[in-house]
Design an enzyme around this catalytic site. Sequence first.
Site, PDB file in Angstrom:
ATOM      1  N   HIS A 269       5.951  36.868  21.558  1.00  0.00           N
ATOM      2  CA  HIS A 269       6.639  36.114  20.500  1.00  0.00           C
ATOM      3  C   HIS A 269       6.196  34.643  20.478  1.00  0.00           C
ATOM      4  CE1 HIS A 269       8.923  39.648  19.719  1.00  0.00           C
ATOM      5  NE2 HIS A 269       9.553  39.611  20.888  1.00  0.00           N
ATOM      6  N   ASP A 320       6.361  46.221  18.978  1.00  0.00           N
ATOM      7  CA  ASP A 320       7.643  45.824  19.554  1.00  0.00           C
ATOM      8  C   ASP A 320       8.767  46.818  19.277  1.00  0.00           C
ATOM      9  OD1 ASP A 320       9.583  44.403  20.831  1.00  0.00           O
ATOM     10  OD2 ASP A 320       9.491  42.618  19.582  1.00  0.00           O
TER      11      ASP A 320
HETATM   12 ZN    ZN Z   1      10.014  43.074  23.302  1.00  0.00          ZN
END
Ligand code: ZN
Length: 446
Positions: A269, A320
Amino acid sequence: MTAYHAAWAWLGGDDLVAHVTIVEEGGAIIEVTTEGPTPHDAVRLEGVVLPGLVNAHSHAFHRALRHRTHGDGGDFWRWRETMLRVAGRLDPDNLAELATAVFAGMALTGITTVAEFHYVHHDVDGDLYRDPNAMGHALVDAAHQAGIRIVLVDTCYLRGGFDAPLEGVPRRFGDGDAERWAERVDLLRRFYREDPMVRIGTAAHSVRTVPPEALQTVVGYAASNGMPFHIHLSEQTAENEAALAATGRSPTQLLHEAGGLGPGTAVVHATHLEPADVARLGHAGVNVVACPTTEADLGDGLGPFIELATAGATLAVGTDQQVSMDLFAEARGIEHHDRLRLRRRGVHSPAALAAAATVGGARAVGTMQRGIAVGAPCDLAVVDPGAPTLAGWSPSDGIAGIVFGGSAYAVTDVVVAGRRIVEAGAHHRFDDVVARIDRAVRAVLA
Ligand SMILES: [Zn+2]
């Protein structure tokens, strides 16, 4: 030995190359030629051949959340409550079913390696299964069944927050301390030492859930065993605020002080960073795993991807939480996020975006894949230029068309370690991947 003849192939750069012969032996590429006659027995790949796509960040079980979290509103933390309820229902059997279906689904989309960020280690009371790695083995078996490579990113998760113990479902995630986490990971490393389709990686879930001394232990363990190290970093502003309040430092600073920044590290991220964090991550040459469809779905925010790349970080992508299972969408999502944030276009080159889904991902997960090149594993994904979203484009126009018009549904054939596991859109082992995902999701939620 098998020779593949690619009508077109991406060998790096913004152009595609016609008539490429790729010869593999024992699962590795031993020859790549763009001139001369095609061997008469070559297997013809009638499309655009890319290096196998690398999914650098996955939680397979989150697939069970898709379609089910949108009506509740709230933010990431509200979503997390629903996620934890699903995590509380997993066991080695239903996880194996779900992950097999999900990984087979990934194979159909051109993914040849998945880095599974795995933290649901123990039973619902937090007790060890008879085999303490029962859940990890379920994930590896699933990848074997699906025919793709797995980097099992075994995750250390020790506390509920900077000042909070593990309570409720997250007790399943904890090993007690980093030493016991390392002992369990040792067993995995030994078990899969001879398996070329499996790599064991390490992770700290986040600086929120792993205290500084334990973080140092995990980082040291990864370094001394030559393993990749992953961590969720600054996905939420609340994590930054909590880190600052508890320690006076940003998550990136904490990671730096634990010795956790280097080319073997992948930060996932990296959304809410100060300029000093960006400089530090770039200078260390870390990998940044962007998960744009998840970050959009969860309302995380827009990460400074171009700044990170310019500072020296390598970009990769991951599916993800499986809100989408399409690395083409994730790769162009890097560009789209930066366009939305900076309000300008053409921020990244098409080649850089294609690299994020292939060689950048391979660097982030620590595999040998480095494109269609001699010595690299023979992992390939074939895109059909006749797919609906590519109408009006032809391969001679270059890789940009694939990056901005490609789709998981345009993948026709997939080769892993020299063997074709997807042919004409069909998985070599499972003819019912969609039904399997459906069944497995329902079984977990039942
Ligand atoms: Zn994750």
